[in-house]
Motif scaffolding. Structure first.
Motif, short mmCIF file in Angstrom:
data_model
loop_
_atom_site.label_atom_id
_atom_site.label_comp_id
_atom_site.label_asym_id
_atom_site.label_seq_id
_atom_site.Cartn_x
_atom_site.Cartn_y
_atom_site.Cartn_z
N TYR A 148 0.84 -1.21 0.00
CA TYR A 148 0.00 0.00 0.00
C TYR A 148 0.87 1.25 0.00
CZ TYR A 148 -2.78 3.79 1.99
OH TYR A 148 -3.36 5.02 2.24
N ASN A 149 1.89 1.28 0.87
CA ASN A 149 2.76 2.45 0.96
C ASN A 149 3.53 2.69 -0.34
OD1 ASN A 149 2.02 3.09 3.61
ND2 ASN A 149 3.54 1.70 4.48
N GLN A 186 1.05 4.13 -2.81
CA GLN A 186 0.76 5.51 -2.43
C GLN A 186 1.87 6.44 -2.92
OE1 GLN A 186 -2.59 5.94 -1.63
NE2 GLN A 186 -1.95 7.16 0.12
N LYS A 188 -6.13 0.89 1.74
CA LYS A 188 -5.24 0.60 2.86
C LYS A 188 -5.78 -0.58 3.66
CE LYS A 188 -2.87 2.86 6.72
NZ LYS A 188 -2.69 4.11 7.47
#
Length: 390
Positions: A194-195, A198, A206
């Motif tokens: 997810y990070n 992003q 998330k």
């Protein structure tokens, strides 16, 4: 500013059993060597009178403040035994700085402790590293969360087996720890993904927050782990889990590790041994021996020595070490096991554990040999302040 003159210094570093001087400034050790008083006219001079001077004692594993002295149930906050897997618990939220054991330990030369949850759960939560001097946790804390506590063997098996709940066997203990670690690894992988997305400005959902997994997942970034294990079989299981998951771990208690010292050395495992003073109160302790430290040292195993306070009161930390010395461990290695080696295994050697320039000025001036049962502390410094004076 303090100038300690005529110290018979056992620094746990380069200078040991030498008469010298120590300058304490701004809470740190500023200078070691022959120092003229005239060079520091504002310094308060303390003459050690050639008495032994050591760094403050560092206990690498105990439960001070989380199992409060003289209280009982009301002060017992070290085991959240409502689930065998509770990595989200933090000792820092339950420690009582007003526990009388802090003052008693301080007066006995113990200045730093690693304290945290007991061994009732398979995964019990996080330890912290703190000083024994101060009014609030903010005054005392060194590392808010220093390591994750896990446990094998008799304790979690007894707690949950009596409830007809897993784990009631050693098989279940290992299996549940593996299951939790696997879930935490998967949680971390999803969060990392997810990070990453992003960062690339990609829209992605998330993962739902999970307190247990969020806390435990840190072990895959090198967050230290402490694994309680007494018996040979549990020690080997702990090593198996450490290597399977690539954990940065030490084995705590390790009562029978000396019986498989070559195996422990082969796997390059750090140990925190003890408590050894006292009776063999349960089956797991049947091979408890003060000869263990000498055997481990000869095998090249890295270890520190714990009190497991309140099992052994922290004020008696050096009494226990002195018996290891009586049974063959060298005098200096014994002191290192409760100072610099204890600090290293808990990853705080940059601040405590030895008297070296730049480190916290945690210093003890004794009135006799540190191992003698009649010896008291003349002065105890913590962070450059006189925290206790006889």
């Amino acid at each position: 500013m303090y100038l300690i003159k005529n110290a018979n210094l056992i620094s746990m570093a380069k200078i040991n059993y030498e008469i010298t001087d120590i300058l304490v400034k701004d809470g740190k050790i500023a200078e070691i060597g022959k120092i003229k008083e005239s060079d520091y006219p504002k310094a308060k001079v303390i003459d050690a009178n050639k008495n032994f001077v050591t760094p403050g004692i560092v206990d690498p594993h105990c439960h001070i403040g989380i199992f409060e002295e003289a209280i009982g149930f009301e002060g017992a906050d070290g085991n959240e035994m409502t689930s065998p897997i509770t990595p989200e618990m933090r000792a820092i939220d339950a420690i009582k700085p007003q526990d009388v054991a802090f003052q008693e330990s301080l007066e006995s030369g113990v200045t730093t402790v690693c304290t945290g949850p007991g061994s009732g759960n398979l995964i019990g939560g996080t330890f912290c590293v703190m000083k024994t001097y101060g009014k609030t946790m903010d005054d005392m804390i060194v590392v808010k969360e220093s390591s994750m506590k896990m446990a094998l063997g008799e304790n979690p098996k007894r707690v949950y087996g009596h409830r007809t709940q897993a784990p009631s066997t050693r098989m279940a203990s290992a299996a549940l720890i593996r299951e939790a670690l696997t879930k935490a690894k998967e949680y971390k992988e999803k969060l990392d993904e997810y990070n990453e997305k992003q960062a690339d400005n990609k829209e992605v959902k998330k993962p739902d927050y999970n307190a247990k997994m969020s806390s435990l997942a840190r072990v895959f970034d090198g967050f230290p782990v402490k694994i309680h294990a007494h018996q040979q079989d549990d020690i080997v299981t702990a090593i198996r889990i450490i290597e399977e998951f690539g954990l940065n771990a030490s084995i705590e208690h390790a009562t029978e590790a000396y019986l498989i010292a070559d195996y422990v050395k082969k796997h390059n495992i750090n140990l925190i041994i003890g408590p050894t003073l006292g009776s063999k109160s349960k089956y797991e302790l049947r091979n408890k021996s003060f000869k263990s430290a000498k055997v481990l040292k000869d095998a090249g195993v890295n270890f520190a020595i714990m009190t497991d306070h309140p099992v052994i009161h922290l004020a008696n930390a050096l009494t226990q070490v002195s018996i290891f010395v009586r049974e063959g461990l060298s005098e200096l290695d014994g002191l290192k096991a409760v100072t610099i080696d204890a600090a290293k295994i808990n990853h705080v050697e940059d601040r405590v554990g030895s008297i070296e320039i730049g480190k916290d000025a945690d210093i003890v001036i004794w009135d006799g040999h540190p191992y003698h049962y009649m010896t008291k502390t003349n002065y105890v410094f913590v962070n450059g302040e006189i925290a206790h004076k006889k």
